[in-house]
Write an enzyme that holds these catalytic residues in place. Sequence first.
Site, mmCIF file in Angstrom:
data_model
loop_
_atom_site.group_PDB
_atom_site.id
_atom_site.type_symbol
_atom_site.label_atom_id
_atom_site.label_comp_id
_atom_site.label_asym_id
_atom_site.label_seq_id
_atom_site.Cartn_x
_atom_site.Cartn_y
_atom_site.Cartn_z
ATOM 1 N N HIS A 61 0.857 -1.187 0.000
ATOM 2 C CA HIS A 61 0.000 0.000 0.000
ATOM 3 C C HIS A 61 0.889 1.232 0.000
ATOM 4 O O HIS A 61 1.734 1.383 0.884
ATOM 5 C CB HIS A 61 -0.922 -0.012 1.222
ATOM 6 C CG HIS A 61 -1.851 -1.179 1.214
ATOM 7 N ND1 HIS A 61 -1.446 -2.427 1.624
ATOM 8 C CD2 HIS A 61 -3.138 -1.292 0.826
ATOM 9 C CE1 HIS A 61 -2.458 -3.268 1.491
ATOM 10 N NE2 HIS A 61 -3.500 -2.608 1.008
ATOM 11 N N ASP A 104 -6.662 -10.743 0.282
ATOM 12 C CA ASP A 104 -6.551 -9.312 -0.019
ATOM 13 C C ASP A 104 -6.064 -8.520 1.196
ATOM 14 O O ASP A 104 -5.629 -9.086 2.198
ATOM 15 C CB ASP A 104 -7.873 -8.767 -0.559
ATOM 16 C CG ASP A 104 -8.989 -8.723 0.479
ATOM 17 O OD1 ASP A 104 -8.741 -8.977 1.682
ATOM 18 O OD2 ASP A 104 -10.131 -8.409 0.093
ATOM 19 N N SER A 105 -6.163 -7.221 1.116
ATOM 20 C CA SER A 105 -5.690 -6.330 2.184
ATOM 21 C C SER A 105 -6.379 -6.591 3.518
ATOM 22 O O SER A 105 -5.817 -6.325 4.582
ATOM 23 C CB SER A 105 -5.922 -4.873 1.791
ATOM 24 O OG SER A 105 -5.282 -4.588 0.579
#
Length: 189
Positions: A61, A104-105
């Site tokens: 990120h 995922d995140s």
Amino acid sequence: MKLKSVLYLLMLLNCLGLKSAHAATLVHGISTSWHSFSNSVSQTWNEPQTFDLYMPALTWHNRWTYDADKIDRYNERPWGAGGGMSRYDEKGNWNGIYLMAFKDSFNKWEPIGGYGWEKTWRPLNDPDFHFGLGYTAGVTMRDNWNYIPIPLLLPLASIGYGAANFQMTYIPGTYNNGNVYFAWLRWQF
């Protein structure tokens, strides 16, 4: 006065004709691009040269676009796997169809599938070393969006040696949303 009206009408018709010609050119360009794209996907599906294993490797990120507390909560080690098929076309460019699932995140499963294309360069005397730039067009689904199919068109880049490839993309976004670098290993069999 009639001459002036006729001149205005002629100018208007000329402009409409010009716009019509531009529209026809645009439609032709889109049609040609779509046929090229669909033929490449079809040929890759029907005539694959290799079958591929995909292993998600890294999610990052962008630190300039996220608050630190969000970054601390996000998963940046996606694990999962995928498969695909690929070929190099007559120009030496890579074409691939893939399906992959990874964490995922938010550490939730995210499937993604699509088609990728890369212009491939082999800058050294060693033909096994290569890198590429291109795009991927596909569909993904995320838990935080209730697994609604989301179409995507993203940049694609890679560096590889022989059958081993490190591919990557960047998902653009806004502050605290998107702006994610995602990379995976692709091994061709």
